[in-house]
Write an enzyme that holds these catalytic residues in place. Structure first.
Site, PDB file in Angstrom:
ATOM      1  N   HIS A  99      68.944  22.311  79.228  1.00 44.63           N
ATOM      2  CA  HIS A  99      69.494  23.246  80.510  1.00 44.63           C
ATOM      3  C   HIS A  99      70.557  22.809  80.863  1.00 44.63           C
ATOM      4  O   HIS A  99      70.836  21.437  80.790  1.00 44.63           O
ATOM      5  CB  HIS A  99      68.566  23.322  81.249  1.00 44.63           C
ATOM      6  CG  HIS A  99      68.137  21.796  82.198  1.00 44.63           C
ATOM      7  ND1 HIS A  99      67.158  21.157  81.290  1.00 44.63           N
ATOM      8  CD2 HIS A  99      68.336  21.312  83.018  1.00 44.63           C
ATOM      9  CE1 HIS A  99      66.830  19.964  81.854  1.00 44.63           C
ATOM     10  NE2 HIS A  99      67.621  20.179  82.964  1.00 44.63           N
ATOM     11  N   HIS A 101      72.640  22.862  84.705  1.00 51.24           N
ATOM     12  CA  HIS A 101      72.795  22.876  86.151  1.00 51.24           C
ATOM     13  C   HIS A 101      74.149  23.484  86.473  1.00 51.24           C
ATOM     14  O   HIS A 101      75.279  23.033  86.101  1.00 51.24           O
ATOM     15  CB  HIS A 101      72.558  21.501  86.827  1.00 51.24           C
ATOM     16  CG  HIS A 101      71.411  20.904  86.677  1.00 51.24           C
ATOM     17  ND1 HIS A 101      70.291  20.949  87.645  1.00 51.24           N
ATOM     18  CD2 HIS A 101      70.832  20.135  85.846  1.00 51.24           C
ATOM     19  CE1 HIS A 101      69.013  20.360  87.251  1.00 51.24           C
ATOM     20  NE2 HIS A 101      69.525  19.590  86.060  1.00 51.24           N
TER      21      HIS A 101
END
Ligand SMILES: [Zn+2]
Length: 197
Positions: A99, A101
């Site tokens: 992932h 941010h």
């Protein structure tokens, strides 16, 4: 992955504040935001880290991250955007599903950059050159690992010891800031992790 939090968010089994979705990627608000609008972007397919993604999907991933970054900056009226991406526990990755941010940043806050995460390290020219060597030796290997089918591979630039980037800091007095930036990045490498011959 049956027990992966982000896989469950992608399927809707765990509810989230969805920001974006397409056939391959999903973006949602971080439940522990560093700033309002802090968004996480994930591939729908489970990968532990970005290093396991194939080249095409990794490229598409970053296109979506860029799209979300532009939208978050405009939408939150932010002064800047920090992109955060950690791989494996040593890097501080908490959820083992790749992932990014996307974090809105404001001039009124500090510290200014992600560089503050780690203190800089002092390294000799010899250590810098050794770092370049061991990284370059593995560039070909990583390209090969992500391409199961034989295909033309981009070769790393041939390295000429006389023209290594590490020597440029002394040959470009005018660009003090950028050469410091290079040094700062290289100094982050923890010399204790290497055995310099
Ligand atoms: Zn997952």
């Amino acid at each position: 992955m049956d027990e992966c939090l982000f896989c469950k968010i992608v399927t809707g089994e765990i509810p989230s504040q969805k920001v974006y979705e397409d056939s391959e990627f999903f973006a949602f608000l971080d439940i522990n935001p560093r700033n309002p609008g802090h968004t996480l972007v994930v591939p729908k397919k489970h990968y532990n880290t970005v290093m396991e993604m194939d080249d095409h999907e990794a490229g598409e991933f970053f296109k979506v991250v860029k799209k979300i970054a532009i939208a978050v900056k405009k939408g939150m009226n932010a002064d800047g955007i920090s992109l955060g991406q950690s791989n494996e526990r040593a890097a501080g990755q908490v959820i083992p599903h790749a992932h990014f941010h996307v974090i809105p940043r404001f001039l009124t806050e500090g510290p200014p950059g992600l560089e503050s995460i780690l203190p800089t390290k002092k390294m000799t020219n010899e250590m810098l050159e050794k770092s370049v060597k061991v990284i370059q030796e593995n560039i070909g290997a990583s390209v090969q690992a992500s391409r199961p089918e034989p295909a033309p591979e981009p070769q790393p630039e041939p390295s000429e010891p006389e023209t290594e980037p590490v020597t440029e800091s002394t040959s470009e007095p005018a660009s003090e800031e950028s050469s410091n930036g290079v040094d700062r990045e290289l100094k982050k490498i923890d010399d204790e992790k290497f055995s310099f011959e």
